[in-house]
Scaffold this active site. Structure first.
Site, short mmCIF file in Angstrom:
data_model
loop_
_atom_site.label_atom_id
_atom_site.label_comp_id
_atom_site.label_asym_id
_atom_site.label_seq_id
_atom_site.Cartn_x
_atom_site.Cartn_y
_atom_site.Cartn_z
N HIS A 16 8.63 -6.17 -3.15
CA HIS A 16 10.00 -6.20 -4.07
C HIS A 16 10.48 -4.68 -4.28
O HIS A 16 9.78 -3.77 -4.23
CB HIS A 16 9.41 -6.70 -5.31
CG HIS A 16 8.39 -6.13 -6.25
ND1 HIS A 16 7.08 -5.84 -5.59
CD2 HIS A 16 8.35 -5.27 -7.12
CE1 HIS A 16 6.44 -5.12 -6.41
NE2 HIS A 16 7.15 -4.85 -7.25
N ASP A 48 12.03 -2.88 -7.81
CA ASP A 48 11.82 -3.43 -9.34
C ASP A 48 13.17 -3.86 -10.16
O ASP A 48 14.08 -3.11 -9.90
CB ASP A 48 10.99 -2.07 -10.25
CG ASP A 48 9.82 -1.72 -9.69
OD1 ASP A 48 9.17 -2.45 -9.53
OD2 ASP A 48 9.51 -0.49 -9.65
N HIS A 75 8.23 -2.13 -2.21
CA HIS A 75 6.75 -2.01 -2.50
C HIS A 75 6.09 -2.89 -2.41
O HIS A 75 6.57 -4.20 -3.19
CB HIS A 75 6.76 -0.55 -3.18
CG HIS A 75 6.94 -0.97 -4.67
ND1 HIS A 75 8.40 -1.14 -5.15
CD2 HIS A 75 6.28 -1.52 -5.69
CE1 HIS A 75 8.55 -1.17 -6.40
NE2 HIS A 75 7.09 -1.61 -6.92
N ARG A 86 3.23 3.91 -15.94
CA ARG A 86 4.57 3.83 -15.01
C ARG A 86 5.75 4.19 -15.79
O ARG A 86 5.97 3.77 -17.05
CB ARG A 86 4.73 2.29 -14.53
CG ARG A 86 5.95 2.29 -13.72
CD ARG A 86 6.08 0.74 -12.74
NE ARG A 86 7.03 -0.04 -13.93
CZ ARG A 86 7.55 -1.09 -13.43
NH1 ARG A 86 7.42 -1.19 -12.13
NH2 ARG A 86 8.27 -1.73 -14.16
#
Length: 290
Positions: free
Chosen positions: A110, A112, A266, A281
């Site tokens: 995917h 993000d 990723h 994150r």
């Protein structure tokens, strides 16, 4: 050998070691806690555009310093997912897995938040607790995938658009684990109606073409039958699995990975059951992704 002798041509501040021929670089001899120098910041932006994902070992960052690193590349107040937030800094998402705890469903390819009209342009991910083995993250270059396609297929894909959907993702299943998951799901569904993105995008910094679909969020291609769409997407998604287009990071504590969310997809490997894993994150973005 001096730092200057090790440097990739065109960089004065960064010691760059390409990670694979097609994607990724390890950046050495840099302290991300101190990125105030504007010429250094410019080289970091240049390196991210060139290599698509950057790895930094043995970093010690406070939450405030991680946010400052994200500001080198964009605005950390842009699109976020549904991860828990840091208690003092809402722009930091806390990705934590504990024994018998929740899993986030990020173990598929995917980019993000492409179910948003304006997805983030990149991410700064910082590791705090890492299992002794497992939990690797892989990135695949969406520019290398595009370049590998036959010319006639490139031209065909450039005429197409794809629907990206929150409901197509693993988030609804994640919400089922939560005590108030149904209410969260209903609100998320209302806030994130399906969006349409071109199948092929042009990177605004490099000018390179990007295959901009991913298994986690892309539901279908518009204008063709569901059967044709599924077959075409399956072919494209299979290209992400080619090892020559990938970089695989084995995490260590105090590692930072920074990636270009436009040019890569990723995959977070979920092979560390009953192990504690904690990362912070910060996604960053711009007023317009493309």
């Amino acid at each position: 050998m001096s730092k200057l002798e090790n440097a990739v041509p065109g960089y004065k501040h960064l010691v760059i070691e390409p990670y694979t021929p097609n994607i990724g670089a390890t950046i050495r001899d840099i302290d991300l806690a101190n990125v105030a120098d504007e010429s250094l910041r410019g080289e970091l932006r240049k390196a991210l555009a060139e290599y698509q994902v950057l790895f930094f070992r043995q970093q010690t960052l406070s939450p405030e310093q991680q946010i400052e690193v994200a500001k080198v590349f964009g605005d950390p107040d842009k699109a976020k997912a549904f991860f828990p937030r840091h208690e003092k800094h809402s722009v930091i998402e806390v990705l934590e897995a504990k024994p018998a705890g929740h899993r986030y469903g990020t173990d598929q390819w995917h980019a993000d938040i492409t179910f948003s009209a304006n997805p983030p342009t990149g991410t700064v991910l910082y590791s705090h607790v890492i299992p002794p083995a497992g939990g690797d993250t892989l990135w695949a270059s969406a520019t290398a995938v595009y370049d590998s396609l036959p010319k006639h297929l490139q031209l065909y894909l450039e005429e197409l658009q794809a629907v990206h959907s929150f409901e197509h993702s693993g988030w609804p299943q994640y919400f089922e684990q939560l005590e108030d998951g149904q209410a969260i799901y209903r609100k998320a569904r209302a806030d994130h109606l399906p969006v349409v993105h071109p199948v092929i995008q042009t990177h605004p910094v490099t000018g390179k073409k990007i295959v901009y679909v991913n298994p986690n969020f892309t539901d279908r291609i518009k204008g063709i039958s569901r059967q044709q769409s599924d077959a075409l997407l399956a072919f494209i998604f299979a290209q992400f699995q080619r090892p020559e287009f990938q970089a695989r990071l084995r995490w260590e504590e105090n590692t930072v990975a920074i990636w270009d969310n436009r040019a890569t997809v990723h995959y977070a490997t979920a092979d560390y059951d009953n192990q504690h894993r904690l990362l912070h994150r910060v996604t960053f973005g711009e007023d317009r992704t493309f």
